[in-house]
Design an enzyme around this catalytic site. Structure first.
Site: not given
Ligand code: F6R
Length: 608
Positions: A2, A27, A74, A98-99, A480, A484, A487, A503, A603
C-alpha cells in the site's frame, strides 16, 4: 505494498493525489482511491485495478477540494474490490492506511456492539469507526479521538486521517511502517515516501516509530508515542521529482536488466578506486574485521545476495557467517555473541521483517551494518553504518539490478574484510579487484545472448515445472533463478544444490522438466558435471549455463547451452545472474503476464 498520500493544501488536491499515487505504483497494488473535503463533506472515488480506472472515474465524477488523501491498496484483509479499497470513511472521518491492524476483529466486535455497521472486509475500517466513536460518543476533539484510537491498535501501521468540516487538520501516524511529512509553500503533505512527494517538495521530515502528527496548511505538531510534543528534523531530500521512464524498453524490468553493466560499474566506482585498484570502503564505527560472527539477514532476492556473500565471507575472510530470512530470524530468538556484527540487505530499506530483525539484533548488542539502495530509508537511518548500492530507482517488482549491485557491494566488503583479517594476501586482493572491474564489460557480453535466451524461453514457457541447479555460490543463484521465474511467469520452479538432487528431487526429472544448470569453471566444476550426467541419464532436458570449458565437456549431453564468459569464480554470480533474469523475463512475456507488476506481489513489503 500500500502507498498513502495526504495533502492539506491551497490548490485542488485530487489531481495531485493521483500524481502522487502514480509515483507509488512501483510498490505494487490492486485497487486505488482518493477522498477530499468538498464543502466540508468527505467525498470518495475508488476503483479496482490500475490507477487508470480511478483516473477514468475521476474524469466522470471529478472531486474538488484542497484537503485530501489517496491510496494504492495491496490487499491483505478482504479481496481487491472497490468496496475494500481505501479511503475508508464514516460521515466524520476518512482514512488511508498501510499495514495491518492485528486486533481488528476484537475492535470490530466492540464497535459493532456500539451500533457501528461495517461495509468492508478490511481491518482498516475499524480505524474510522473507532475514531468516530470517540468523536460521537465520548465528545472528544479530532486530535483527542485520534490519539486515543492510536493507543488501541496493535500491529504495524502508517495512516492519514482527514475530518469532515476540518480544513485545517490532517493527522498522520507511524507505527512500524514509514510515513514522511512534506513541507510545501503554504501547504503540507504526508506520504509513504519522499518519492511520492518529490514533485511537491524536497523538504521532508521522516517520522520516528510511534510518532503521530497534526498537520495544518502552515505547520505541524509532532507527538511521540507518549503524546509529548517533539522536534523532528526537516531535511532536504535528494530524491528526484522526475518520473522514471522506460527509455524505449518494453518493460522496466528489461530496462533494469540492461542497466546492469552501468550500475555495477557505478557501485564499483564507489568502492574501488578506479586509478589505483584499491578498495575504498568507508571506515565503520565498529571493528568489522575483528567481529566474532557475522549474521546476515534479508528477504527474497536480497536474502539470496546475502547467501552468496556467506560463501565469500567464509572463504575470503574466514569469518563465521550465519544467513537467514528475516521473517524466520526475527522470531527465533537467536543467541548472538558479544562482538558480533549483523548485516542487513534491502533494496527498499523498508522491508518490515528485515527492519524488525535489525531491531532485534540491536537489542542483542550487535553492531548494525546495512546494504541498501534507498538512501533515506528506515533501515539506512537505523543502522550504525550503511553501504549504498548504486542501482538507482528499481521500478520493476522483480529485483534485478538491485541484486547484482548488492552482490557487487558484498564482494567489495568480503575482500576488504578478508584482507584486514589477513585471510587473503595483497596479490589475491588485487586479482579480485581486477576481476570485479572487468564485470561491467563481461556483463555487456552476457547481454548479447539475449536473443538466444529468448528462443530458449519458448521451451521454458511450455513447462509446468522447472528446476535450477548449482553448487557453492551458484546454489543461491539457482534459488534466485527459480524465484525470478516463479514470480513473473507463474511457472512453478525450484532451485536446488546440485549435490542434493539425489536425495529426493531427482525423482522429478523427466523429459517434461527443463533443468537449468549453472556451471562456471570453479573448484566444484567436476562435481556439477557429474550431477548434470545424472540428470541426462534420466532423460532430463538440461539447459547449461557455462563457460567454454563446461560447454566443451557437456555439449553432447545437454539439450541446450549458452556460453558465458570465463571469469574468476568469485565474480561468476554477478554474471550468471543475468541469463536467469533474461530467461525469466522472456518466459513471462511469452506467457503474457504483467511483468513489471506481477500478480499478488509488492515492491516494498511493509507488512509481515
Ligand atoms: C524478488 C524481490 C523480492 C525482494 C524482497 C526484499 O524479485 O524483489 O524478493 O528482494 O521483497 O525486498 P527489499 O530488498 O526491498 O528488502
Amino acid at each position: 505494498m500500500c502507498g498513502i498520500i495526504g495533502i492539506n493544501g491551497i490548490h485542488d488536491a485530487s489531481p495531485r493525489l493521483v500524481e502522487g499515487l502514480r509515483r507509488l505504483e512501483y510498490r505494487g497494488y490492486d485497487s486505488a482511491g482518493v477522498a477530499t473535503l468538498v464543502n466540508g463533506h468527505i467525498e470518495r472515488r475508488r476503483a479496482e485495478g490500475k490507477l487508470s480506472n480511478l483516473d477514468m472515474k475521476l474524469r466522470d465524477q471529478p472531486l474538488s477540494g484542497t484537503v485530501g488523501i489517496g491510496h494504492t491498496r495491496w490487499a491483505t484483509h478482504g479481496g481487491p474490490t472497490e468496496n475494500n479499497a481505501h479511503p475508508h470513511a464514516t460521515k466524520r472521518v476518512a482514512v488511508v492506511h498501510n499495514g495491518i491492524i492485528e486486533n481488528y476483529q476484537e475492535l470490530k466486535d466492540e464497535l459493532t456492539g456500539h451500533g457501528y455497521v461495517f461495509e468492508s472486509a478490511t481491518d482498516t475500517e475499524v480505524i474510522v469507526h473507532l475514531v468516530t466513536y470517540y468523536l460521537d460518543q465520548q465528545g472528544m476533539t479530532p486530535v483527542q479521538a485520534s490519539a486515543a484510537a492510536f493507543k488501541r491498535f496493535t500491529g504495524a501501521f502508517a495512516l492519514v486521517l482527514i475530518f469532515a468540516g476540518e480544513h485545517e487538520l490532517m493527522i498522520g501516524a507511524r507505527h512500524g511502517t514509514p510515513l514522511a511529512v512534506g513541507y510545501g509553500d503554504g501547504e503540507m503533505y504526508l506520504a509513504s515516501d519522499a518519492f511520492a512527494l518529490a514533485p511537491l517538495t524536497n523538504r521532508i521530515c521522516y517520522l520516528e516509530d510511534g510518532d503521530w502528527v497534526e498537520v495544518s496548511r502552515a505547520a505541524t505538531i509532532v507527538h511521540d508515542a507518549s503524546d509529548a510534543v517533539v522536534d523532528r528534523p526537516v531535511k532536504t531530500t535528494a530524491v528526484s521529482g522526475a518520473l522514471i521512464g522506460k527509455d524505449g524498453y518494453r518493460h522496466y524490468m528489461l530496462k533494469e536488466i540492461y542497466e546492469q553493466p552501468q550500475v555495477i560499474g557505478d557501485t564499483l566506482n564507489a568502492y574501488i578506486n578506479p586509478e589505483t585498484g584499491t578498495f575504498t570502503l568507508p571506515d565503520f564505527p565498529f571493528d568489522l574485521a575483528g567481529a566474532s560472527k557475522l549474521t546476515i539477514v534479508a528477504c527474497g532476492t536480497a536474502y539470496y545476495a546475502g547467501f552468496v556473500a556467506k560463501y565469500w565471507f567464509e572463504t575470503l575472510a574466514r569469518i563465521p557467517v550465519e544467513v537467514d530470512i528475516a521473517s524466520e530470524f526475527r522470531y527465533r530468538e537467536a543467541p548472538l555473541p558479544p562482538g558480533g556484527i549483523a548485516l542487513f540487505i534491502s533494496q527498499s530499506g523498508e522491508t518490515l521483517d528485515t527492519l524488525e530483525a535489525l531491531r532485534y539484533c540491536k537489542r542483542q548488542g550487535q553492531k548494525i551494518l546495512s546494504i541498501v539502495n534507498a538512501p533515506e530509508s528506515t533501515i539506512a537511518r537505523e543502522s550504525d553504518a550503511v553501504l549504498y548500492t548504486m542501482a538507482g530507482p528499481e521500478i520493476g517488482v522483480a529485483s534485478t539490478k538491485a541484486f547484482t549491485t548488492q552482490l557487487t557491494t558484498l564482494a567489495c566488503l568480503a575482500v576488504t574484510v578478508g584482507r584486514a583479517r589477513g585471510a587473503i594476501d595483497q596479490e589475491r586482493m588485487q586479482q579480485i579487484a581486477h576481476a570485479l572491474r572487468e564485470v561491467p564489460a563481461r556483463a555487456a557480453d552476457v547481454l548479447a545472448h539475449d536473443e538466444r535466451l529468448k528462443e530458449l524461453a519458448q521451451e521454458v514457457s511450455e513447462a509446468r515445472d522447472v528446476l535450477y541447479l548449482g553448487r557453492g555460490a551458484m546454489y543461491p543463484l539457482a534459488l534466485e533463478g527459480a524465484l525470478k521465474l516463479k514470480e513473473i511467469s507463474y511457472i512453478h520452479a525450484e532451485g536446488y544444490a546440485a549435490g542434493e538432487l539425489k536425495h529426493g528431487p531427482i525423482a522429478l526429472i523427466d523429459d517434461n522438466v527443463p533443468v537449468i544448470v549453472l556451471v562456471p569453471s570453479d573448484a566444484l566444476f567436476e562435481k556439477v558435471v557429474s550431477n548434470v550426467q545424472e540428470v541426462c541419464a534420466r532423460s532430463g532436458k538440461v539447459l547449461l549455463l557455462a563457460d567454454r570449458k563446461g560447454i566443451d565437456k557437456l555439449k553432447d549431453k545437454v539439450r541446450w547451452s549458452v556460453e558465458l564468459p570465463a571469469c574468476d569464480p568469485l565474480v561468476a554470480p554477478l554474471l550468471y545472474a543475468i541469463p536467469v533474469q533474461l530467461l525469466a523475463y522472456h518466459t513471462a512475456v511469452l506467457k503474457g503476464t504483467d511483468v513489471d507488476q506481477p500478480r499478488n506481489l509488492a515492491k516494498s513489503v511493509t507488512v509481515e
